[in-house]
Design a protein around this motif. Structure first.
Motif, PDB file in Angstrom:
ATOM      1  N   GLY A 215      -0.770  72.089  61.241  1.00 25.78           N
ATOM      2  CA  GLY A 215      -1.413  71.228  60.253  1.00 25.78           C
ATOM      3  C   GLY A 215      -2.370  71.945  59.319  1.00 25.78           C
ATOM      4  N   PHE A 216      -3.600  71.437  59.257  1.00 27.53           N
ATOM      5  CA  PHE A 216      -4.552  71.866  58.244  1.00 27.53           C
ATOM      6  C   PHE A 216      -5.690  72.709  58.833  1.00 27.53           C
ATOM      7  N   THR A 217      -6.316  73.485  57.944  1.00 28.23           N
ATOM      8  CA  THR A 217      -7.549  74.176  58.285  1.00 28.23           C
ATOM      9  C   THR A 217      -8.522  74.014  57.124  1.00 28.23           C
ATOM     10  N   GLU A 218      -9.803  74.202  57.394  1.00 20.25           N
ATOM     11  CA  GLU A 218     -10.833  74.096  56.361  1.00 20.25           C
ATOM     12  C   GLU A 218     -11.336  75.480  55.976  1.00 20.25           C
ATOM     13  N   ALA A 219     -11.987  75.556  54.817  1.00 17.94           N
ATOM     14  CA  ALA A 219     -12.394  76.848  54.269  1.00 17.94           C
ATOM     15  C   ALA A 219     -13.395  77.576  55.159  1.00 17.94           C
TER      16      ALA A 219
END
Length: 353
Positions: A215-219
């Motif tokens: 899925g997703f990751t953050e900065a």
């Protein structure tokens, strides 16, 4: 192992010929199989080669005095591609005179000339700029796109993921790279429709692509080391990269200021010098130099304009590694493997509309 020679735009970068030639010489000392085509002003190149006889013996010079500057717009660069050092270095890849090209010149011009001259690979709509970012883990993280495409659709993001995973296998040795999309949160409901569509496609195609997709990751998690590939559009990627680089410089400057603030701090610096030297080495952009334009019918590596000779040598090593591992062949194979799972994304978007 014998490698195709590497074309070097000797006129690009902040310091031009001296640093580019010295960087090639460092790479040649480390790897005797490297051969070079040095493109630029012959008189200046020959003068720089006097200090590097080993490089001179393994290099050919292609003369041109025309140089693309940092102020030149991509459209201006395209009109002068045939006469400039940058354009001739890339043309050498197309003609087969070189296996890869390296330039520290104008990024926009380099992308424009590379795309026009080499064209994109079958199955790739747009090339992407990928680079390695240092992490706390055992491997650097591959991040793309870093500025080549400010606006991207779902199809582009999936293609970037395929290319980034192939690059990560070469650079990290991990057969199933851990891949995530950059987003404003990790929850499945976060982000734009484009991101969520890309995530769904990658999730369904993960086994065919030999990736671990989560899925997703953050900065703020880019440098933790728990992911191998981060995919985003060029607008967000360029901002994120510059934020990481700026933070690294901030930490370095803050440490220097702190250690020089008092006698006690200076004593503390001497005690902690081994640790600070390790930090300095880890954050030095020259040790991670060499962005790659993935998705072209040929290998083009972008060196930082301010890179030192050691940084240029690192970029040369990146180009050589990609040649050794046939990264373009790997990308082609992965595109074929995913088949309809990646090509069907347009039908999903049309159905939603």
């Amino acid at each position: 192992m014998s490698l195709p020679r590497i074309a070097v735009d000797a006129m690009g970068g902040d310091e031009g010929v001296r640093v580019m030639v010295e960087g090639a010489a460092i790479a040649r000392r480390r790897h005797e199989q490297f051969k070079f085509l040095l493109v630029g002003d012959q008189t200046r190149i020959e003068a720089a080669l006097q200090a590097h006889p080993n490089l001179r013996a393994s290099s050919e010079i292609r003369h041109t005095e025309d140089v693309i500057t940092g102020e030149d717009r991509p459209s201006q660069a395209l009109r002068r591609a045939k006469t400039t050092s940058m354009g001739q270095a890339i043309a050498a890849v197309k003609s087969g005179d070189a296996g890869a090209a390296i330039s520290a010149g104008n990024t926009g011009a380099l992308m424009a000339i590379s795309k026009l001259t080499l064209r994109t690979m079958p199955g790739i709509d747009r090339p992407a700029l990928a680079a390695l970012i240092p992490t706390l883990g055992d491997n650097d993280v591959v991040m793309l796109d870093l500025g080549a495409n400010t606006e991207c659709d779902t199809r582009n993001l999936v293609q970037f993921a395929i290319m980034g995973a192939a690059y990560a296998r070469v650079m990290t040795g991990r057969e199933a790279p851990r891949l995530r999309l950059l987003n404003i949160g990790t929850e499945e409901i976060k982000g734009t429709d484009l991101l969520r569509d890309a995530a769904q496609i990658l999730k369904e195609a993960a086994d065919d692509l030999s990736i671990e997709f989560d899925g997703f990751t953050e900065a703020d998690k880019l440098c933790r080391g728990d992911v191998d590939v981060v995919v985003t559009d060029g607008f967000s990627g360029n901002i994120a990269l510059k934020a990481v680089e700026g933070t690294a410089r901030f930490v370095g400057d803050l440490l220097r200021r702190s250690f020089s603030s008092s006698l006690r701090s200076k004593v503390g610096f001497l005690i902690s010098k081994p640790a600070t030297e390790l930090l300095k080495h880890h954050l030095d952009p020259n040790n991670h130099n060499g962005g790659v334009f993935l998705g072209l019918n040929g290998i083009v590596v972008k060196s930082h304009g301010s890179a030192s000779a050691a940084g240029v040598a690192h970029a040369v090593a990146v180009a050589a590694r990609l040649l050794e591992e046939n990264v373009t062949v790997r990308i082609t194979a992965d595109l074929a493997r995913v088949g309809e799972k990646s090509l069907g994304m347009r039908r999903q978007q049309e159905a939603r509309a």
